[in-house]
Design a protein around this motif. Structure first.
Motif, PDB file in Angstrom:
ATOM      1  N   LEU A  73     -16.092  36.034  50.102  1.00  0.00           N
ATOM      2  CA  LEU A  73     -17.148  35.203  49.687  1.00  0.00           C
ATOM      3  C   LEU A  73     -16.065  35.502  48.090  1.00  0.00           C
ATOM      4  O   LEU A  73     -16.347  34.405  47.261  1.00  0.00           O
ATOM      5  CB  LEU A  73     -17.163  37.263  49.258  1.00  0.00           C
ATOM      6  CG  LEU A  73     -18.507  37.522  47.552  1.00  0.00           C
ATOM      7  CD1 LEU A  73     -19.281  35.986  47.152  1.00  0.00           C
ATOM      8  CD2 LEU A  73     -18.732  38.796  47.147  1.00  0.00           C
ATOM      9  N   GLN A  74     -14.494  36.188  47.658  1.00  0.00           N
ATOM     10  CA  GLN A  74     -13.778  35.496  47.034  1.00  0.00           C
ATOM     11  C   GLN A  74     -13.225  33.962  46.768  1.00  0.00           C
ATOM     12  O   GLN A  74     -13.285  33.540  45.496  1.00  0.00           O
ATOM     13  CB  GLN A  74     -13.108  36.332  46.970  1.00  0.00           C
ATOM     14  CG  GLN A  74     -13.556  38.053  46.030  1.00  0.00           C
ATOM     15  CD  GLN A  74     -12.255  39.011  46.129  1.00  0.00           C
ATOM     16  OE1 GLN A  74     -11.248  38.584  46.759  1.00  0.00           O
ATOM     17  NE2 GLN A  74     -11.813  39.882  45.143  1.00  0.00           N
ATOM     18  N   LEU A  75     -12.757  33.327  47.777  1.00  0.00           N
ATOM     19  CA  LEU A  75     -12.776  32.282  48.369  1.00  0.00           C
ATOM     20  C   LEU A  75     -13.827  31.322  47.795  1.00  0.00           C
ATOM     21  O   LEU A  75     -13.360  30.277  46.758  1.00  0.00           O
ATOM     22  CB  LEU A  75     -11.922  32.065  49.337  1.00  0.00           C
ATOM     23  CG  LEU A  75     -11.488  32.476  50.386  1.00  0.00           C
ATOM     24  CD1 LEU A  75     -10.891  32.401  51.950  1.00  0.00           C
ATOM     25  CD2 LEU A  75      -9.802  31.312  49.440  1.00  0.00           C
ATOM     26  N   ARG A  76     -15.097  31.307  48.100  1.00  0.00           N
ATOM     27  CA  ARG A  76     -16.170  31.196  47.389  1.00  0.00           C
ATOM     28  C   ARG A  76     -16.270  30.647  46.114  1.00  0.00           C
ATOM     29  O   ARG A  76     -16.277  29.590  44.927  1.00  0.00           O
ATOM     30  CB  ARG A  76     -17.784  31.435  48.545  1.00  0.00           C
ATOM     31  CG  ARG A  76     -17.671  30.796  50.203  1.00  0.00           C
ATOM     32  CD  ARG A  76     -18.550  31.089  50.545  1.00  0.00           C
ATOM     33  NE  ARG A  76     -19.037  29.959  52.276  1.00  0.00           N
ATOM     34  CZ  ARG A  76     -18.632  31.473  52.821  1.00  0.00           C
ATOM     35  NH1 ARG A  76     -18.628  32.984  52.474  1.00  0.00           N
ATOM     36  NH2 ARG A  76     -18.774  31.411  53.996  1.00  0.00           N
ATOM     37  N   LEU A  77     -15.959  32.655  45.523  1.00  0.00           N
ATOM     38  CA  LEU A  77     -15.868  31.894  43.889  1.00  0.00           C
ATOM     39  C   LEU A  77     -14.821  31.337  43.309  1.00  0.00           C
ATOM     40  O   LEU A  77     -14.832  30.656  42.699  1.00  0.00           O
ATOM     41  CB  LEU A  77     -15.704  33.298  43.873  1.00  0.00           C
ATOM     42  CG  LEU A  77     -16.798  34.754  43.491  1.00  0.00           C
ATOM     43  CD1 LEU A  77     -16.311  35.793  43.814  1.00  0.00           C
ATOM     44  CD2 LEU A  77     -18.338  33.987  43.191  1.00  0.00           C
ATOM     45  N   ILE A  78     -14.332  31.021  43.799  1.00  0.00           N
ATOM     46  CA  ILE A  78     -12.661  30.137  43.042  1.00  0.00           C
ATOM     47  C   ILE A  78     -13.649  28.405  42.909  1.00  0.00           C
ATOM     48  O   ILE A  78     -12.917  27.944  42.573  1.00  0.00           O
ATOM     49  CB  ILE A  78     -11.621  30.489  44.812  1.00  0.00           C
ATOM     50  CG1 ILE A  78     -10.666  31.871  44.210  1.00  0.00           C
ATOM     51  CG2 ILE A  78     -10.073  30.023  43.766  1.00  0.00           C
ATOM     52  CD1 ILE A  78      -9.931  32.392  44.907  1.00  0.00           C
ATOM     53  N   ALA A  79     -13.907  28.630  44.666  1.00  0.00           N
ATOM     54  CA  ALA A  79     -14.346  27.005  44.960  1.00  0.00           C
ATOM     55  C   ALA A  79     -15.746  26.534  44.122  1.00  0.00           C
ATOM     56  O   ALA A  79     -15.763  25.309  43.194  1.00  0.00           O
ATOM     57  CB  ALA A  79     -15.258  26.894  46.505  1.00  0.00           C
ATOM     58  N   ASP A  80     -16.491  27.766  43.120  1.00  0.00           N
ATOM     59  CA  ASP A  80     -17.274  27.242  42.711  1.00  0.00           C
ATOM     60  C   ASP A  80     -16.748  27.421  41.410  1.00  0.00           C
ATOM     61  O   ASP A  80     -17.192  26.448  40.633  1.00  0.00           O
ATOM     62  CB  ASP A  80     -18.199  28.451  42.547  1.00  0.00           C
ATOM     63  CG  ASP A  80     -18.942  28.671  43.997  1.00  0.00           C
ATOM     64  OD1 ASP A  80     -19.543  27.381  44.665  1.00  0.00           O
ATOM     65  OD2 ASP A  80     -19.809  29.762  43.671  1.00  0.00           O
TER      66      ASP A  80
END
Length: 346
Positions: A73-80
């Protein structure tokens, strides 16, 4: 990002530029960016977002035992965040691939909280007993001492978490007279949940919870009077060691649980769901309502899990009943054979 989200939430049109994420998500993005920055500083580097920084942060989180699904989830937040800024498309692709790998890894591992619960077997009643013991210890401590109030605080956060197992980020934001209110009949809570931005409404906390929360006011009030102190504390944080001037952090709540229960506060949500799972009745609605979980996917997952659990238990009960019947039939048949034997002995 926050400025544009506020404009959008106020009903203003964003005619150009990137679309900001939900306001509740921006705080999560800030949290993970701070974590990456801390990992950079720990490695002797300036905070930045590149492959090396992400790998340093992941190594740090893996060493802390973080679950794969949370890191995904946190990796996707960085990507966003990078996508919002319109940069580093190659890194965004790499982050999304890593997020998928961590999510698959996380699904294969049984949640640590369930493993802890299996090992320790902690129940709602046991956590409540700990809260009661702390409250009694507080009453025995010398009046006016920091120890007496600190014990009352610990007792209150345990009791409230049993009655209302919200996330620590929502519990620590409760303000007296705003999100959590006292009436002549007891306490009630109405707040917005940070993760889902949904309304949480509990019109009446358990009467058993009232003495725990009242103590946070009466212990510091002149003559122990509740209502003058309640009026003075309006708008101040419920959990405070400075008479409401400053709030205690969300991590403080988790620290209290680690000190007295042996694990983080989130275990209360797990225990409630486990109670629903082990019940012969469908209590999924109860555990979801108490925990403030409104997502359709979450409801479906817990309901399916609990339905499977009830089916398995029903099957075991049926097999147990058949086994008992088979043993009884075998015993009766044996008795009949012995009655019909030539010797007639029993």
């Amino acid at each position: 990002m926050r400025d544009r989200a506020k404009r959008r939430d106020a009903g203003l049109l964003l005619l150009s530029g990137p679309t900001p994420p939900a306001s509740s998500m921006i705080g999560d993005i800030e949290y993970v960016l701070r974590a990456v920055s801390k990992a950079c500083i720990g490695a002797g580097r300036s905070p930045t977002l590149d492959k090396q920084a992400i790998l340093s942060w992941l190594a740090r989180e893996d060493a802390r035992g973080r679950r794969g699904t949370g890191l995904a989830l946190q990796l996707r937040l960085i990507a966003d965040f990078l996508a919002y800024r319109g940069e580093k498309k190659k890194l965004i692709t790499r982050l999304e691939s890593l997020a998928g790998d961590y999510a698959r890894r996380g699904r294969k591992l049984r949640k640590r909280k369930f493993q802890w619960l299996d090992q320790h077997g902690t129940t709602i009643g046991e956590v409540w007993d700990i809260a009661e013991a702390l409250r009694e210890e507080s009453l025995q401590a010398p009046a006016g001492t920091a120890r007496r109030y600190r014990l009352a605080l610990h007792a209150a956060v345990l009791a409230l978490s049993v009655n209302m197992p919200l996330r620590i980020g929502d519990l620590h934001r409760l303000r007296i007279g705003h999100e959590i209110c006292r009436s002549n009949t007891g306490w009630s809570v109405q707040t917005r949940l940070s993760k889902t931005d949904s309304e949480y409404d509990l019109p009446a906390l358990w009467p058993e919870t009232t003495p725990f929360l009242d103590a946070l006011l009466t212990l510091e009030a002149a003559g122990g009077a509740l209502w003058p102190e309640y009026d003075r504390r309006r708008g101040t944080p419920l959990f405070s060691e400075t008479g409401g001037d400053t709030a205690l952090s969300a991590d403080w709540i988790s620290d209290v649980f680690y000190e007295h229960v042996g694990t983080g506060q989130h275990i209360m949500r797990t225990i409630w769901h486990q109670l629903a799972y082990e019940s012969d009745r469908d209590l999924t609605w109860m555990s979801l309502a108490l925990c403030g979980q409104t997502g359709a996917r979450t409801k479906r997952e817990y309901r399916e899990r609990n339905a499977r659990g009830r089916t398995v238990r029903a099957g075991r009960q049926s097999l147990k009943a058949r086994r008992k019947r088979a043993l009884l039939d075998a015993w009766l048949a044996d008795c009949k054979r012995r009655d019909q034997s030539p010797s007639g002995t029993h």
